[in-house]
Structures are given as structure tokens and as C-alpha cells.
Design a protein around this motif. Structure first.
Motif, short mmCIF file in Angstrom:
data_model
loop_
_atom_site.label_atom_id
_atom_site.label_comp_id
_atom_site.label_asym_id
_atom_site.label_seq_id
_atom_site.Cartn_x
_atom_site.Cartn_y
_atom_site.Cartn_z
N ASP A 1 59.03 -31.28 -64.61
CA ASP A 1 59.94 -32.30 -64.08
C ASP A 1 59.87 -32.43 -62.56
O ASP A 1 60.54 -33.28 -61.98
CB ASP A 1 61.39 -31.96 -64.48
CG ASP A 1 61.59 -32.06 -65.98
OD1 ASP A 1 60.80 -32.76 -66.63
OD2 ASP A 1 62.53 -31.42 -66.51
N LYS A 2 59.09 -31.57 -61.92
CA LYS A 2 59.01 -31.56 -60.46
C LYS A 2 58.07 -32.67 -59.98
O LYS A 2 56.97 -32.83 -60.52
CB LYS A 2 58.51 -30.18 -60.01
CG LYS A 2 58.51 -29.97 -58.52
CD LYS A 2 58.27 -28.52 -58.12
CE LYS A 2 57.03 -27.92 -58.71
NZ LYS A 2 56.68 -26.62 -58.15
N SER A 3 58.47 -33.39 -58.98
CA SER A 3 57.61 -34.44 -58.42
C SER A 3 56.50 -33.78 -57.60
O SER A 3 56.64 -32.64 -57.14
CB SER A 3 58.42 -35.39 -57.53
OG SER A 3 58.80 -34.73 -56.33
N GLU B 1 55.70 -34.57 -54.67
CA GLU B 1 56.23 -34.40 -53.31
C GLU B 1 56.97 -33.06 -53.18
O GLU B 1 56.80 -32.34 -52.19
CB GLU B 1 57.15 -35.57 -52.93
CG GLU B 1 56.43 -36.89 -52.73
CD GLU B 1 56.04 -37.61 -54.04
OE1 GLU B 1 55.19 -38.51 -53.96
OE2 GLU B 1 56.58 -37.26 -55.11
N LYS B 2 57.77 -32.74 -54.19
CA LYS B 2 58.47 -31.44 -54.20
C LYS B 2 57.46 -30.30 -54.28
O LYS B 2 57.62 -29.27 -53.62
CB LYS B 2 59.45 -31.34 -55.38
CG LYS B 2 60.68 -32.16 -55.20
CD LYS B 2 61.69 -31.41 -54.38
CE LYS B 2 63.00 -32.18 -54.38
NZ LYS B 2 63.74 -32.04 -53.16
N HIS B 3 56.44 -30.50 -55.09
CA HIS B 3 55.39 -29.48 -55.23
C HIS B 3 54.73 -29.22 -53.88
O HIS B 3 54.56 -28.08 -53.47
CB HIS B 3 54.37 -29.92 -56.28
CG HIS B 3 53.18 -29.03 -56.38
ND1 HIS B 3 53.25 -27.76 -56.93
CD2 HIS B 3 51.89 -29.20 -56.00
CE1 HIS B 3 52.05 -27.20 -56.87
NE2 HIS B 3 51.21 -28.05 -56.31
N GLU C 1 55.88 -29.87 -50.93
CA GLU C 1 56.88 -29.31 -50.01
C GLU C 1 57.08 -27.81 -50.25
O GLU C 1 57.22 -27.04 -49.30
CB GLU C 1 58.20 -30.06 -50.21
CG GLU C 1 59.30 -29.70 -49.28
CD GLU C 1 60.57 -30.49 -49.61
OE1 GLU C 1 61.61 -29.85 -49.82
OE2 GLU C 1 60.49 -31.73 -49.67
N ARG C 2 57.09 -27.40 -51.51
CA ARG C 2 57.39 -26.00 -51.84
C ARG C 2 56.16 -25.11 -51.86
O ARG C 2 56.29 -23.89 -51.88
CB ARG C 2 58.07 -25.93 -53.21
CG ARG C 2 59.46 -26.53 -53.17
CD ARG C 2 60.14 -26.40 -54.49
NE ARG C 2 61.48 -26.96 -54.42
CZ ARG C 2 62.19 -27.30 -55.48
NH1 ARG C 2 61.70 -27.13 -56.68
NH2 ARG C 2 63.39 -27.80 -55.32
N GLU C 3 54.98 -25.70 -51.89
CA GLU C 3 53.75 -24.91 -51.94
C GLU C 3 53.46 -24.25 -50.60
O GLU C 3 54.13 -24.48 -49.61
CB GLU C 3 52.57 -25.84 -52.30
CG GLU C 3 52.15 -25.78 -53.74
CD GLU C 3 51.59 -24.45 -54.18
OE1 GLU C 3 50.68 -23.90 -53.55
OE2 GLU C 3 52.09 -23.95 -55.19
N ARG D 1 50.21 -28.30 -47.53
CA ARG D 1 50.81 -29.31 -46.64
C ARG D 1 49.82 -29.71 -45.55
O ARG D 1 49.72 -30.88 -45.19
CB ARG D 1 52.12 -28.79 -46.06
CG ARG D 1 53.22 -28.66 -47.11
CD ARG D 1 54.59 -28.37 -46.51
NE ARG D 1 54.67 -27.12 -45.78
CZ ARG D 1 54.88 -25.92 -46.32
NH1 ARG D 1 55.01 -25.81 -47.62
NH2 ARG D 1 54.95 -24.84 -45.58
#
Length: 182
Positions: A64-66, A68-70, A72-74, A79
Motif C-alpha cells: 500500500d506504500k506509494s 514516493e514514500k518508498h 523518502e524512507r529508503e 534519494r
């Protein structure tokens, strides 16, 4: 691998509109991958980045993770890569291989990138590229020679220390024997 990458770009003698960097979204893109990628991309001039897009595979693993979130969190290396590509990326869901809309959307993004580059092709100076490959090969050879010399010196010093340690132990043992016999 460098020669294979160069061969891929030289298949079209006029140049290419797009370079796709395929990154599985289910694996962590670390500093080690960043360094390796930079080494390969540095074979070309900086203009290659304007023609480069990240293609994330295994989008189905994001659940369910976008994306963009992936990103950002990686790890920050991912990045860095997305920023280097000027935020040009696309995600493919491997579980929906028959969904041609994924391919259509990818081509639309490539067309946007081409338009952003005013239709110009990326065409590296192959003489410069081959020179960079040769230079990289020479540096790697020198690094290997220096590493081998360092390892040999380390072994020599280790052996020298072991011999000195053995001599010291024998001397101490002899001193101990002479003290106990008197």
C-alpha cells in the motif's frame, strides 16, 4: 561490464533519447550500489543524467506504500539517484505483466523527458568514453598492484614479529630455566 554498457549505448550511432536505470523496489539501494553506479555513469559526461530515468520493478512489493514514500524512507543513496535523474522515475508492477497501461505510461514519461530535452539525443563522444574506460582499468590495475604489495609487506612484518616474539619467548624460557636451576 563497462564495455557492455558502452556497447548498449553505441548500438544507436546517432544517440539515445532515454537511459533506463532498473532498480528493484524490493531491494535496498545502498551506498555500495551508488558508488558502482557512479563509476559506470562517470564513463559518460554529465549530460547523460538529463536522459536518464529510474525504472523501479517489483512495484507489487510496495503493497500500500506509494513509490514516493518508498523513496523518502529508503537509504539516502536512493534519494541521491532519484535527484540525479531530476525526479524522473516509473514503477512497474511485476504481478501485472499483461497490464499494458504500465508500458504506455512509461513511454509517455519518456516522451515528456524527450520533450524536456528539446528532442535532442544523448550521443557521447566514444573516444572520450573509451579513454575513460582505459583510465579506469589502469587505476584498477594500479590499485591491485598496490594492494598486493601492501599484503606482502603485511605478511613480511607479521612473520618478522612472530620470529622476534619466538626469540623473546625462547630467551625468557632460557632465563626461567637458569633461574630455577640455580
Amino acid at each position: 561490464m563497462d564495455k557492455e554498457i558502452v556497447r548498449g549505448l553505441s548500438v544507436s550511432p546517432l544517440g539515445v533519447h532515454a537511459v533506463l536505470l532498473v532498480v528493484p523496489s524490493d531491494l535496498t539501494f545502498t551506498e555500495a550500489q551508488q558508488v558502482a553506479l557512479e563509476e559506470h555513469m562517470n564513463l559518460f559526461d554529465a549530460g547523460i543524467w538529463k536522459h536518464t530515468m529510474v525504472l523501479f520493478t517489483y512495484g507489487d512489493k510496495l503493497a500500500d506504500k506509494s513509490i514516493e514514500k518508498h523513496i523518502e524512507r529508503e537509504h539516502r543513496a536512493l534519494r541521491w539517484l532519484v535527484n540525479k535523474c531530476e525526479n524522473k522515475y516509473h514503477v512497474v508492477n511485476n504481478m501485472k505483466k499483461s497490464d499494458m497501461s504500465q508500458v504506455t505510461e512509461l513511454f509517455e514519461k519518456i516522451e515528456e523527458m524527450v520533450a524536456g530535452n528539446n528532442g535532442r539525443l544523448y550521443c557521447p563522444d566514444m573516444n572520450d568514453v573509451h579513454h575513460r574506460i582505459e583510465e579506469k582499468f589502469r587505476r584498477r590495475q594500479l590499485k591491485n598492484v598496490l594492494k598486493q604489495e601492501l599484503e606482502e609487506e603485511y605478511r613480511r612484518r607479521e612473520l618478522e614479529l612472530m620470529i622476534n616474539f619466538k626469540e623473546t619467548l625462547l630467551a625468557l624460557q632460557a632465563d626461567k630455566e637458569s633461574v630455577t636451576s640455580t
